[in-house]
Design a protein around this motif. Structure first.
Motif, PDB file in Angstrom:
ATOM      1  N   VAL A   1       0.845  -1.204   0.000  1.00 29.48           N
ATOM      2  CA  VAL A   1       0.000   0.000   0.000  1.00 29.48           C
ATOM      3  C   VAL A   1       0.876   1.248   0.000  1.00 29.48           C
ATOM      4  O   VAL A   1       0.614   2.214  -0.722  1.00 29.48           O
ATOM      5  CB  VAL A   1      -0.964  -0.016   1.212  1.00 29.48           C
ATOM      6  CG1 VAL A   1      -1.600   1.337   1.433  1.00 29.48           C
ATOM      7  CG2 VAL A   1      -2.021  -1.078   1.018  1.00 29.48           C
ATOM      8  N   MET A   2       1.940   1.230   0.795  1.00 32.67           N
ATOM      9  CA  MET A   2       2.850   2.379   0.841  1.00 32.67           C
ATOM     10  C   MET A   2       3.516   2.617  -0.517  1.00 32.67           C
ATOM     11  O   MET A   2       3.621   3.761  -0.974  1.00 32.67           O
ATOM     12  CB  MET A   2       3.920   2.142   1.911  1.00 32.67           C
ATOM     13  CG  MET A   2       4.931   3.246   2.034  1.00 32.67           C
ATOM     14  SD  MET A   2       6.155   2.812   3.279  1.00 32.67           S
ATOM     15  CE  MET A   2       7.524   3.780   2.731  1.00 32.67           C
ATOM     16  N   MET A   3       3.938   1.562  -1.169  1.00 33.98           N
ATOM     17  CA  MET A   3       4.614   1.731  -2.459  1.00 33.98           C
ATOM     18  C   MET A   3       3.635   2.159  -3.551  1.00 33.98           C
ATOM     19  O   MET A   3       4.001   2.913  -4.450  1.00 33.98           O
ATOM     20  CB  MET A   3       5.336   0.442  -2.859  1.00 33.98           C
ATOM     21  CG  MET A   3       6.484   0.097  -1.937  1.00 33.98           C
ATOM     22  SD  MET A   3       7.628   1.464  -1.643  1.00 33.98           S
ATOM     23  CE  MET A   3       8.503   1.482  -3.178  1.00 33.98           C
ATOM     24  N   TYR A   4       2.397   1.710  -3.472  1.00 33.87           N
ATOM     25  CA  TYR A   4       1.392   2.180  -4.429  1.00 33.87           C
ATOM     26  C   TYR A   4       1.136   3.673  -4.217  1.00 33.87           C
ATOM     27  O   TYR A   4       1.056   4.443  -5.173  1.00 33.87           O
ATOM     28  CB  TYR A   4       0.098   1.385  -4.289  1.00 33.87           C
ATOM     29  CG  TYR A   4      -0.956   1.847  -5.255  1.00 33.87           C
ATOM     30  CD1 TYR A   4      -0.883   1.492  -6.592  1.00 33.87           C
ATOM     31  CD2 TYR A   4      -2.003   2.660  -4.844  1.00 33.87           C
ATOM     32  CE1 TYR A   4      -1.830   1.926  -7.494  1.00 33.87           C
ATOM     33  CE2 TYR A   4      -2.953   3.099  -5.743  1.00 33.87           C
ATOM     34  CZ  TYR A   4      -2.855   2.732  -7.065  1.00 33.87           C
ATOM     35  OH  TYR A   4      -3.791   3.173  -7.955  1.00 33.87           O
ATOM     36  N   ALA A   5       1.024   4.058  -2.957  1.00 31.45           N
ATOM     37  CA  ALA A   5       0.815   5.476  -2.646  1.00 31.45           C
ATOM     38  C   ALA A   5       2.045   6.305  -3.015  1.00 31.45           C
ATOM     39  O   ALA A   5       1.913   7.471  -3.390  1.00 31.45           O
ATOM     40  CB  ALA A   5       0.496   5.641  -1.164  1.00 31.45           C
ATOM     41  N   ARG A   6       3.237   5.706  -2.946  1.00 29.61           N
ATOM     42  CA  ARG A   6       4.462   6.423  -3.304  1.00 29.61           C
ATOM     43  C   ARG A   6       4.408   6.897  -4.755  1.00 29.61           C
ATOM     44  O   ARG A   6       4.831   8.006  -5.073  1.00 29.61           O
ATOM     45  CB  ARG A   6       5.672   5.509  -3.102  1.00 29.61           C
ATOM     46  CG  ARG A   6       7.004   6.160  -3.431  1.00 29.61           C
ATOM     47  CD  ARG A   6       8.138   5.160  -3.213  1.00 29.61           C
ATOM     48  NE  ARG A   6       9.431   5.804  -3.302  1.00 29.61           N
ATOM     49  CZ  ARG A   6      10.240   5.708  -4.343  1.00 29.61           C
ATOM     50  NH1 ARG A   6       9.886   4.983  -5.391  1.00 29.61           N
ATOM     51  NH2 ARG A   6      11.398   6.315  -4.350  1.00 29.61           N
ATOM     52  N   LEU A   7       3.885   6.066  -5.612  1.00 29.64           N
ATOM     53  CA  LEU A   7       3.746   6.449  -7.020  1.00 29.64           C
ATOM     54  C   LEU A   7       2.891   7.707  -7.155  1.00 29.64           C
ATOM     55  O   LEU A   7       3.213   8.621  -7.916  1.00 29.64           O
ATOM     56  CB  LEU A   7       3.126   5.306  -7.823  1.00 29.64           C
ATOM     57  CG  LEU A   7       3.902   4.002  -7.867  1.00 29.64           C
ATOM     58  CD1 LEU A   7       3.041   2.892  -8.429  1.00 29.64           C
ATOM     59  CD2 LEU A   7       5.173   4.173  -8.667  1.00 29.64           C
ATOM     60  N   GLN A   8       1.801   7.747  -6.403  1.00 30.69           N
ATOM     61  CA  GLN A   8       0.894   8.889  -6.480  1.00 30.69           C
ATOM     62  C   GLN A   8       1.499  10.127  -5.813  1.00 30.69           C
ATOM     63  O   GLN A   8       1.364  11.238  -6.323  1.00 30.69           O
ATOM     64  CB  GLN A   8      -0.452   8.544  -5.818  1.00 30.69           C
ATOM     65  CG  GLN A   8      -1.076   7.249  -6.275  1.00 30.69           C
ATOM     66  CD  GLN A   8      -1.145   7.086  -7.777  1.00 30.69           C
ATOM     67  OE1 GLN A   8      -1.469   8.013  -8.487  1.00 30.69           O
ATOM     68  NE2 GLN A   8      -0.820   5.900  -8.250  1.00 30.69           N
ATOM     69  N   VAL A   9       2.164   9.935  -4.688  1.00 29.52           N
ATOM     70  CA  VAL A   9       2.770  11.069  -3.977  1.00 29.52           C
ATOM     71  C   VAL A   9       3.886  11.680  -4.807  1.00 29.52           C
ATOM     72  O   VAL A   9       4.005  12.912  -4.895  1.00 29.52           O
ATOM     73  CB  VAL A   9       3.274  10.626  -2.581  1.00 29.52           C
ATOM     74  CG1 VAL A   9       4.127  11.686  -1.928  1.00 29.52           C
ATOM     75  CG2 VAL A   9       2.098  10.272  -1.680  1.00 29.52           C
ATOM     76  N   LEU A  10       4.715  10.850  -5.434  1.00 33.42           N
ATOM     77  CA  LEU A  10       5.783  11.381  -6.286  1.00 33.42           C
ATOM     78  C   LEU A  10       5.206  12.152  -7.463  1.00 33.42           C
ATOM     79  O   LEU A  10       5.750  13.193  -7.859  1.00 33.42           O
ATOM     80  CB  LEU A  10       6.682  10.249  -6.787  1.00 33.42           C
ATOM     81  CG  LEU A  10       7.653   9.677  -5.770  1.00 33.42           C
ATOM     82  CD1 LEU A  10       8.377   8.463  -6.340  1.00 33.42           C
ATOM     83  CD2 LEU A  10       8.657  10.733  -5.317  1.00 33.42           C
TER      84      LEU A  10
END
Length: 174
Positions: free
Chosen positions: A81-90
């Motif tokens: 979940v964190m890595m999926y959100a990382r894509l969006q945050v970046l």
């Protein structure tokens, strides 16, 4: 290229060992503040890494933590979940001219406000997901919100400390 990959592998091993051998055994506020420094490895992955690789590395990192902590799938789901959100945050925090190729999300390169937003959001999301999966319920949401926030702040402080301890290496590479 090989040096970069080897550096990531060594960082992964060092952070997992530090987490499992030292940080998981800390007793701060009767276990209320357990820092998860292993997420620093995920935060420091290169920005231009493909989405599938980020999700796979997140899954493997969480799986290794689940193995050592006997928590079947909890860390793995939180890391994915964190890595999926990382894509969006970046994507959300992307500068107008885009990121430089080969840049890593560090305080020295991106600035302190950018890093606080980037790491703070991702660490908080990771800890919230992990905490609520551990509880298996969402009732009394605001009452149980305090634990992950404290853990997230502690983990964020350790990630910042790790940033500043390793910043000398980054300055030497430029």
């Amino acid at each position: 290229m090989i040096g970069t990959i080897l550096g990531h592998i060594l960082r992964f091993i060092a952070l997992i060992l530090l987490q499992v051998l030292v940080l998981d055994h800390l007793d701060v506020l009767n276990g209320l503040m357990v820092p998860y420094l292993y997420v620093f490895f995920l935060l420091m992955l290169p920005i231009e890494m493909p989405a599938w690789a980020q999700l796979a590395i997140g899954a493997v990192t969480g799986l290794v933590m689940d193995f050592f902590t006997s928590t079947p799938g909890m860390h793995m789901s939180a890391c994915v979940v964190m890595m999926y959100a990382r894509l969006q945050v970046l994507r959300l925090l992307s500068p107008r001219e885009g990121y430089e190729y080969g840049s890593r999300p560090t305080v020295m390169r991106m600035g302190f406000p950018w890093y606080i937003t980037y790491a703070g959001l991702l660490i908080l999301l990771h800890h919230l997901w992990l905490f609520f999966v551990e509880l298996h319920r969402f009732d009394a949401f605001f009452g149980t919100f305090f634990g992950p926030v404290l853990r997230g702040l502690f983990s964020f402080a350790l990630c910042l400390l790790a940033q500043f301890l390793t910043s000398g290496q980054e300055r030497d590479r430029r």
